[in-house]
Design a protein around this motif. Structure first.
Motif, PDB file in Angstrom:
ATOM      1  N   GLY A  35       5.888  10.111  -1.994  1.00 14.26           N
ATOM      2  CA  GLY A  35       5.024  10.942  -1.158  1.00 14.26           C
ATOM      3  C   GLY A  35       4.900  10.461   0.269  1.00 14.26           C
ATOM      4  N   VAL A  36       5.590   9.386   0.618  1.00 15.74           N
ATOM      5  CA  VAL A  36       5.495   8.856   1.973  1.00 15.74           C
ATOM      6  C   VAL A  36       6.861   8.365   2.438  1.00 15.74           C
ATOM      7  CG1 VAL A  36       4.905   6.539   1.182  1.00 15.74           C
ATOM      8  CG2 VAL A  36       4.254   7.260   3.495  1.00 15.74           C
ATOM      9  N   GLU A  37       7.137   8.537   3.716  1.00 17.21           N
ATOM     10  CA  GLU A  37       8.309   7.949   4.363  1.00 17.21           C
ATOM     11  C   GLU A  37       7.827   7.182   5.585  1.00 17.21           C
ATOM     12  OE1 GLU A  37      12.417   9.096   6.781  1.00 17.21           O
ATOM     13  OE2 GLU A  37      11.122  10.691   5.984  1.00 17.21           O
ATOM     14  N   VAL A  38       8.125   5.898   5.648  1.00 19.07           N
ATOM     15  CA  VAL A  38       7.726   5.066   6.779  1.00 19.07           C
ATOM     16  C   VAL A  38       8.795   5.161   7.862  1.00 19.07           C
ATOM     17  CG1 VAL A  38       7.243   2.722   7.564  1.00 19.07           C
ATOM     18  CG2 VAL A  38       6.394   3.491   5.340  1.00 19.07           C
ATOM     19  N   LEU A  39       8.381   5.492   9.069  1.00 22.74           N
ATOM     20  CA  LEU A  39       9.297   5.592  10.203  1.00 22.74           C
ATOM     21  C   LEU A  39       9.250   4.356  11.085  1.00 22.74           C
ATOM     22  CD1 LEU A  39       8.569   9.305  11.197  1.00 22.74           C
ATOM     23  CD2 LEU A  39      10.325   8.446   9.646  1.00 22.74           C
ATOM     24  N   GLU A  40       8.054   3.858  11.342  1.00 20.35           N
ATOM     25  CA  GLU A  40       7.852   2.671  12.187  1.00 20.35           C
ATOM     26  C   GLU A  40       6.712   1.842  11.590  1.00 20.35           C
ATOM     27  OE1 GLU A  40       7.010   3.797  16.189  1.00 20.35           O
ATOM     28  OE2 GLU A  40       8.645   5.256  16.306  1.00 20.35           O
ATOM     29  N   PRO A  41       6.742   0.521  11.843  1.00 18.31           N
ATOM     30  CA  PRO A  41       7.709  -0.269  12.595  1.00 18.31           C
ATOM     31  C   PRO A  41       9.002  -0.499  11.793  1.00 18.31           C
ATOM     32  CG  PRO A  41       6.030  -1.689  11.660  1.00 18.31           C
ATOM     33  CD  PRO A  41       5.611  -0.297  11.358  1.00 18.31           C
ATOM     34  N   GLU A  72      12.422  -1.250   6.811  1.00 15.60           N
ATOM     35  CA  GLU A  72      13.498  -2.012   6.186  1.00 15.60           C
ATOM     36  C   GLU A  72      13.018  -2.716   4.924  1.00 15.60           C
ATOM     37  OE1 GLU A  72      16.612  -5.661   7.249  1.00 15.60           O
ATOM     38  OE2 GLU A  72      15.232  -4.887   8.766  1.00 15.60           O
ATOM     39  N   LYS A  73      11.805  -3.264   4.963  1.00 15.80           N
ATOM     40  CA  LYS A  73      11.275  -3.984   3.805  1.00 15.80           C
ATOM     41  C   LYS A  73      11.088  -3.032   2.619  1.00 15.80           C
ATOM     42  CE  LYS A  73       7.521  -7.191   2.585  1.00 15.80           C
ATOM     43  NZ  LYS A  73       8.381  -8.359   2.351  1.00 15.80           N
ATOM     44  N   ILE A  74      10.586  -1.827   2.892  1.00 17.80           N
ATOM     45  CA  ILE A  74      10.410  -0.846   1.825  1.00 17.80           C
ATOM     46  C   ILE A  74      11.767  -0.378   1.307  1.00 17.80           C
ATOM     47  CG2 ILE A  74       9.606   1.500   1.331  1.00 17.80           C
ATOM     48  CD1 ILE A  74       7.193   0.968   3.061  1.00 17.80           C
ATOM     49  N   ALA A  75      12.731  -0.169   2.214  1.00 16.81           N
ATOM     50  CA  ALA A  75      14.072   0.262   1.802  1.00 16.81           C
ATOM     51  C   ALA A  75      14.716  -0.770   0.881  1.00 16.81           C
ATOM     52  CB  ALA A  75      14.937   0.508   3.033  1.00 16.81           C
ATOM     53  N   LEU A  76      14.571  -2.060   1.196  1.00 10.11           N
ATOM     54  CA  LEU A  76      15.138  -3.111   0.352  1.00 10.11           C
ATOM     55  C   LEU A  76      14.493  -3.115  -1.034  1.00 10.11           C
ATOM     56  CD1 LEU A  76      15.423  -6.069   2.914  1.00 10.11           C
ATOM     57  CD2 LEU A  76      17.308  -4.790   1.850  1.00 10.11           C
ATOM     58  N   GLU A 133       0.819  -1.209   0.000  1.00  7.34           N
ATOM     59  CA  GLU A 133       0.000   0.000   0.000  1.00  7.34           C
ATOM     60  C   GLU A 133       0.854   1.260   0.000  1.00  7.34           C
ATOM     61  OE1 GLU A 133      -3.437   0.285  -0.196  1.00  7.34           O
ATOM     62  OE2 GLU A 133      -3.233  -1.838  -0.733  1.00  7.34           O
ATOM     63  N   PHE A 134       1.890   1.302   0.814  1.00  9.69           N
ATOM     64  CA  PHE A 134       2.717   2.508   0.899  1.00  9.69           C
ATOM     65  C   PHE A 134       3.577   2.698  -0.345  1.00  9.69           C
ATOM     66  CE2 PHE A 134       2.336   2.104   5.717  1.00  9.69           C
ATOM     67  CZ  PHE A 134       1.375   3.110   5.786  1.00  9.69           C
ATOM     68  N   LEU A 135       3.993   1.597  -0.992  1.00  7.41           N
ATOM     69  CA  LEU A 135       4.779   1.733  -2.216  1.00  7.41           C
ATOM     70  C   LEU A 135       3.984   2.450  -3.306  1.00  7.41           C
ATOM     71  CD1 LEU A 135       6.744  -1.621  -2.574  1.00  7.41           C
ATOM     72  CD2 LEU A 135       7.691   0.666  -2.166  1.00  7.41           C
ATOM     73  N   ARG A 136       2.657   2.334  -3.251  1.00 10.37           N
ATOM     74  CA  ARG A 136       1.826   3.007  -4.256  1.00 10.37           C
ATOM     75  C   ARG A 136       1.937   4.521  -4.162  1.00 10.37           C
ATOM     76  NH1 ARG A 136      -3.924  -0.326  -3.904  1.00 10.37           N
ATOM     77  NH2 ARG A 136      -3.086  -2.395  -4.403  1.00 10.37           N
ATOM     78  N   LEU A 137       2.316   5.020  -2.998  1.00  9.00           N
ATOM     79  CA  LEU A 137       2.426   6.469  -2.811  1.00  9.00           C
ATOM     80  C   LEU A 137       3.767   7.013  -3.289  1.00  9.00           C
ATOM     81  CD1 LEU A 137       0.776   6.816   0.719  1.00  9.00           C
ATOM     82  CD2 LEU A 137      -0.266   7.186  -1.526  1.00  9.00           C
TER      83      LEU A 137
END
Length: 316
Positions: A283-289, A294-298, A276-280
């Motif tokens: 426009g989004v930066e995940v801080l937690e958890p 880490e999964k999005i960064a990879l 879901e967040f990759l679709r943005l």
């Protein structure tokens, strides 16, 4: 408006029979005194309306008196035809019944409202399923609908997601719900909710059941959806959102110095939130958890490596 209220009183008495002034007042959200005045106005207009005194008294129409639907407003006539659902009705085996009903209602409408109804049905079409969701095969839907209508027990072979997957169930079908193109049957005892497309086999039992008098299908479904979402979104993510970007269900919004918004978002799981967040995009930066970040960064690193040559050897 008084005219609309007079028609409402007339239709209430026509469909429900005898009603007291207090009952009419509650239904119309007016005072009892207003109901008295409205009843006098109807009587003066020649409507055969009678009042009975005593504990079991109330207002009633002369037996056999019926009114045509001339009291419908233009908005009500349009809404009536906008609410028609020929697709679901056909699935339930009621397509011809719905068509016949619409013809009768249209014939009962005065000419000026008939034009409104024809115009609305020609300009709006309701199509519930999503673009990327294939239509569910529901061969047993007409039989389920018939059991709902006649309060008959069903014995089914049902496929669920956990082991054992195929189970036998005895259903007392209270009602059907169509949600986003998918049919659900709410059944007792319980009640519990079943997907109609997951019924593998069905056999009507020679047995009737009594539907609970206080069961409200709409209220049950609202509570079921709330409980479903509460169970589904048990975790949370903390994110930063770029200006102009929003996320459903986000709470605890706080605008930061750079114009981005920090917010808390309920999530179903790390894997689901990842997609879901990759679709943005940016426009989004995940801080937690941490595991979601880490999964999005990879994933972003893999994409950068895959498309890296484009910047080096790409076009003009």
């Amino acid at each position: 408006m008084k005219a609309s209220r007079l028609v409402s009183i007339l239709l209430l008495l026509q469909t429900r029979g005898r009603m007291t002034a207090a009952q009419l007042a509650d239904e119309l959200e007016v005072s009892v005194r207003t109901v008295y005045r409205d009843v006098e106005a109807l009587s003066a207009a020649g409507v055969p309306l009678y009042g009975d005194a005593g504990h079991a008294g109330g207002y009633r129409l002369l037996d056999g008196y019926r009114t045509r639907l001339t009291g419908l407003t233009a908005d009500e006539a349009e809404a009536l035809f906008l609410a028609g659902a020929p697709g679901p009705a056909a699935q339930l085996g009621l397509g011809s019944v719905l068509a016949a009903a619409e013809l009768k209602v249209r014939a009962a409408l005065p000419p000026e409202l008939r034009g409104h109804a024809d115009r609305i049905s020609g300009r709006f079409h309701l199509d519930a399923p999503g673009w990327y969701a294939g239509a569910d095969e529901t061969p047993h839907l007409p039989a389920v609908a018939d059991a709902v209508w006649h309060s008959r027990v069903l014995r089914v072979l049902y496929r669920r997601w956990r082991e054992p997957t195929d189970v036998e169930r005895r259903l007392e079908p209270y009602g059907l719900v169509l949600k986003a193109g998918r049919w659900y049957v709410v059944s007792g005892p319980g009640p519990r909710t079943y997907r109609v497309d997951q019924i593998l086999q069905l056999a009507p039992a020679d047995e009737e059941f009594t539907r609970p008098r206080d069961f409200d299908l709409a209220a049950y479904w609202r509570a079921y959806q709330r409980d479903f979402h509460d169970r589904l979104y048990r975790r949370e993510a903390v994110v930063r959102l770029a200006p102009g970007v929003s996320v459903d269900r986000a709470t605890n919004h706080r605008t930061e110095a750079d114009g981005w918004t920090r917010a808390t978002v309920p999530i179903e799981s790390v894997d689901h939130a990842h997609a879901e967040f990759l679709r943005l995009g940016t426009g989004v930066e995940v801080l937690e958890p941490p595991e979601l970040r880490e999964k999005i960064a990879l994933t972003v690193a893999e994409l950068a490596e895959r498309y890296g040559n484009f910047r080096t050897h790409g076009g003009d």
